[in-house]
Design a protein around this motif. Structure first.
Motif, PDB file in Angstrom:
ATOM      1  N   ASN A 113      24.240  39.975  31.054  1.00 32.22           N
ATOM      2  CA  ASN A 113      24.609  38.577  30.913  1.00 32.22           C
ATOM      3  C   ASN A 113      25.054  37.909  32.212  1.00 32.22           C
ATOM      4  O   ASN A 113      25.400  36.738  32.196  1.00 32.22           O
ATOM      5  N   GLY A 114      25.059  38.629  33.316  1.00 32.63           N
ATOM      6  CA  GLY A 114      25.512  38.021  34.561  1.00 32.63           C
ATOM      7  C   GLY A 114      26.999  37.765  34.506  1.00 32.63           C
ATOM      8  O   GLY A 114      27.782  38.613  34.106  1.00 32.63           O
ATOM      9  N   TYR A 115      27.411  36.568  34.889  1.00 31.85           N
ATOM     10  CA  TYR A 115      28.822  36.233  34.917  1.00 31.85           C
ATOM     11  C   TYR A 115      29.401  36.205  33.515  1.00 31.85           C
ATOM     12  O   TYR A 115      28.806  35.701  32.578  1.00 31.85           O
ATOM     13  N   SER A 116      30.573  36.740  33.383  1.00 35.01           N
ATOM     14  CA  SER A 116      31.314  36.649  32.131  1.00 35.01           C
ATOM     15  C   SER A 116      32.785  36.552  32.496  1.00 35.01           C
ATOM     16  O   SER A 116      33.144  36.117  33.576  1.00 35.01           O
ATOM     17  N   HIS A 117      33.635  37.012  31.605  1.00 36.59           N
ATOM     18  CA  HIS A 117      35.067  36.884  31.836  1.00 36.59           C
ATOM     19  C   HIS A 117      35.507  37.742  33.022  1.00 36.59           C
ATOM     20  O   HIS A 117      34.953  38.800  33.300  1.00 36.59           O
ATOM     21  N   LYS A 118      36.551  37.296  33.729  1.00 37.41           N
ATOM     22  CA  LYS A 118      37.014  37.979  34.934  1.00 37.41           C
ATOM     23  C   LYS A 118      37.384  39.438  34.646  1.00 37.41           C
ATOM     24  O   LYS A 118      37.093  40.336  35.449  1.00 37.41           O
ATOM     25  N   THR A 119      38.041  39.696  33.520  1.00 33.60           N
ATOM     26  CA  THR A 119      38.419  41.063  33.186  1.00 33.60           C
ATOM     27  C   THR A 119      37.195  41.952  33.094  1.00 33.60           C
ATOM     28  O   THR A 119      37.205  43.103  33.566  1.00 33.60           O
ATOM     29  N   PHE A 120      36.112  41.451  32.518  1.00 35.53           N
ATOM     30  CA  PHE A 120      34.901  42.254  32.391  1.00 35.53           C
ATOM     31  C   PHE A 120      34.292  42.545  33.760  1.00 35.53           C
ATOM     32  O   PHE A 120      33.804  43.644  34.008  1.00 35.53           O
ATOM     33  N   ASN A 121      34.314  41.559  34.647  1.00 36.18           N
ATOM     34  CA  ASN A 121      33.809  41.780  36.003  1.00 36.18           C
ATOM     35  C   ASN A 121      34.650  42.818  36.740  1.00 36.18           C
ATOM     36  O   ASN A 121      34.135  43.661  37.475  1.00 36.18           O
ATOM     37  N   ASP A 122      35.962  42.757  36.563  1.00 37.18           N
ATOM     38  CA  ASP A 122      36.842  43.735  37.210  1.00 37.18           C
ATOM     39  C   ASP A 122      36.580  45.144  36.679  1.00 37.18           C
ATOM     40  O   ASP A 122      36.565  46.121  37.442  1.00 37.18           O
ATOM     41  N   LEU A 123      36.395  45.267  35.372  1.00 36.62           N
ATOM     42  CA  LEU A 123      36.109  46.573  34.786  1.00 36.62           C
ATOM     43  C   LEU A 123      34.756  47.102  35.269  1.00 36.62           C
ATOM     44  O   LEU A 123      34.604  48.296  35.534  1.00 36.62           O
TER      45      LEU A 123
END
Length: 589
Positions: A358-368
């Protein structure tokens, strides 16, 4: 999601085309058996050409099938073969070689085999109280004719494991193993003795190192059941140090093996009052692995609260381990490092897959997702560095599995960034180099591990396909020679080519708004992520003799104000007006 009938038809068609595949239950076959991984949405049911076996979502083979399905359904023109073995877990058959116990080797050879066992097995897996075991060996060689069959059984199984690591041994390891197994089969094992538990644990370890995954898992279950029959799982009935440590060892292997196969565990949890030894720390870490397996992969959904609790448990475990000075064997210390990093990957890989789709999503998901990539990088580095200190490769199916998992995660990063127009950044170049080194290292394991050969061929195929679709494929040919189509005859040639490291090209990042298409997103990097990557640079990955690396979770900041639930369609955040949904191929996590 795919219908169950479509899933079964897909595997039946592929299995029908693979006439050489057999199951591990056929003792006299020579072709490897295969256990296929579930397609996304299949719920874990797997089929080989001879029947059904189950591999769950926590197995890395499932992640590979997710990547393959992602490639098939992406809109970037990627083509992928429907090779049945690429979706399978190779399970080597068990050819019985003898029907009667063989003679004992000379004492000199016996001592050498026992030393190999101690250095490579006992050092990382508690099986014996070694003082008692050495005493038993002396008794066997002092008077072999009056030796009880139990001592002979254990000794032959130890010889079998030791001979796997002994290049000078003139007796096949299978001969020793079959001899010990024959003595075990003929023994009155229902009387309830600890040696029976030890024997089945040794049988499990031998099947595991011979790439008989299903057989090893079954034999481990026998060891655990016999231990439970002796009350080893009950603290009041288990006050002997050897019995306690043996039960801890069984719990560790039950948790890890079942999680790696995606199957249910026999022992749900081990209750420890405190961690005072390396074995205790391993037990505590396996408690967390078991919780991740249960709450993330065996549940239809999990919440942000469950994830935060698991992350907190991992941080607490790391803090507990670092506050103690532990005098441990190097291999055990490295294995603890790698298992800790693999646990982070196990926890965070659904978020990396979601971000890749999905590319960009919530910041927490990107950090994980970032934590997952960092942990995979460190895993590869530790294994490659440690093997460079040894005279040969560390023969361990767990090490091969960790290396394969790291390669799969790094491969997913390459897929995520394949549409980037700008040259790879320094960070991306490090990841690509680590992926090349991982694949190359798996090729080196291919001569001694059937699974490693399969893992190598699978990652090579997927990596070549992803690289060929990149806009920068032509510009990178000069710095990284392309691999030929993977085949068994080209393993070592491809390994030599893969040794050449990619040149690091520092480039800018795309500043376009994050508007990726639903299936094949364009990868972009914002300034915040770049800043974080610089503060926890991959070049500072710890040396193998340093403490447990904190690279995976040290910079992870969670926004606990957002509460969400992960479902089979993707994450749904209660604080968002429009829920973020996954795509049809997103599996049940």
């Amino acid at each position: 999601m795919y219908a169950a009938a479509m899933q079964n038809q897909y595997y039946e068609n592929n299995a029908a085309n693979n006439t050489t595949t057999t199951t591990s239950s056929s003792p006299n076959t020579s072709a490897p058996a295969s256990v296929s991984a579930p397609s996304p949405g299949a719920g874990g049911k797997s089929v080989s050409s001879s029947g059904f076996q189950y591999i769950g979502q926590s197995c890395t083979i499932s992640l590979i099938e997710q990547i393959r399905h992602l490639l098939r359904t992406s809109n970037s023109g990627l083509t992928l073969s429907n090779d049945f073995l690429s979706n399978s877990y190779i399970d080597t058959p068990y050819p019985k070689t003898s029907t009667y116990p063989i003679q004992l080797p000379s004492r000199e050879q016996a001592d050498r085999l026992v030393n190999h066992f101690v250095e490579n097995i006992q050092a990382i897996t508690y099986v014996f109280d070694m003082d008692s075991f050495y005493s038993s060996i002396n008794e066997v060689y002092r008077d072999p004719l009056s030796t009880p069959s139990s001592s002979l059984c254990l000794l032959h199984l130890v010889f079998a494991l030791g001979s796997v690591y002994d290049d000078e041994c003139n007796v096949s390891s299978d001969l020793f193993f079959d001899s010990g197994r024959k003595l075990l089969d003929e023994a009155p094992i229902d009387y309830g003795e600890v040696w029976v538990v030890e024997a089945f644990l040794l049988v499990y370890l031998y099947h595991e190192i011979k790439c008989r995954r299903n057989g090893s898992w079954v034999e481990l279950g026998k060891a655990i059941r016999h231990a439970q029959a002796l009350g080893m799982d009950r603290s009041l009935a288990n006050n002997d140090t050897h019995r306690v440590n043996l039960w801890k060892s069984l719990y560790i292997h039950d948790t890890l093996t079942s999680t790696y196969l995606g199957r249910s565990r026999i022992v749900p949890r081990f209750h420890l009052d405190q961690s005072v030894s390396p074995l205790d720390h391993f037990v505590s870490l396996c408690n967390i692995v078991g919780d991740i397996h249960q709450h993330i992969y065996q549940s239809t959904r999990f919440s942000s609260n469950a994830l935060y609790g698991l992350i907190t448990a991992l941080k607490d475990w790391l803090s507990s381990f670092q506050t103690r000075t532990v005098d441990v064997n190097d291999k055990l210390k490295v294995l603890l490092n790698l298992t800790y990093l693999h646990t982070i990957i196990l926890l965070t890989r659904p978020f990396l897959f979601h971000a890749s789709v999905n590319g960009y999503s919530h910041k927490t998901f990107n950090d994980l997702a970032l934590s997952c990539i960092q942990s995979a990088f460190s895993t590869s580095k530790i294994i490659v560095d440690f093997n460079s200190t040894l005279p040969g490769l560390w023969k361990s199916p767990t090490i091969v599995y960790y290396l394969f998992t790291a390669g799969s995660v790094l491969l997913l990063y390459r897929f995520r960034r394949r549409n980037a127009i700008t040259p790879p950044s320094e960070y991306s170049s490090l990841i690509y180099s680590a992926l090349d080194n991982t694949i190359s290292h798996l090729s080196k394991y291919s001569d001694i591990d059937t699974s490693a050969k399969q893992f190598y061929l699978t990652l090579t195929e997927l990596d070549d396909i992803i690289k060929s679709s990149s806009p920068q494929a032509a510009s990178t040919e000069a710095s990284s020679p392309p691999r030929s189509p993977a085949s068994e005859n080209s393993l070592m040639t491809l390994a030599t080519l893969s040794e050449q490291r990619r040149s690091s090209v520092v480039g800018g990042t795309a500043n376009q708004p994050p508007t990726p298409p639903p299936v094949s997103p364009t990868f972009t990097e914002d300034e915040e992520i770049i800043k974080k990557r610089r503060t926890s640079s991959l070049t500072s990955a710890p040396h193998i003799y340093d403490n447990i690396p904190v690279l995976g979770l040290d910079n992870l900041s969670l926004e606990t104000t957002n509460h969400w639930t992960f479902t089979s369609r993707g994450p749904l955040m209660t604080t968002f007006d429009t829920p973020i949904e996954g795509v049809i191929m997103t599996p049940c996590y």
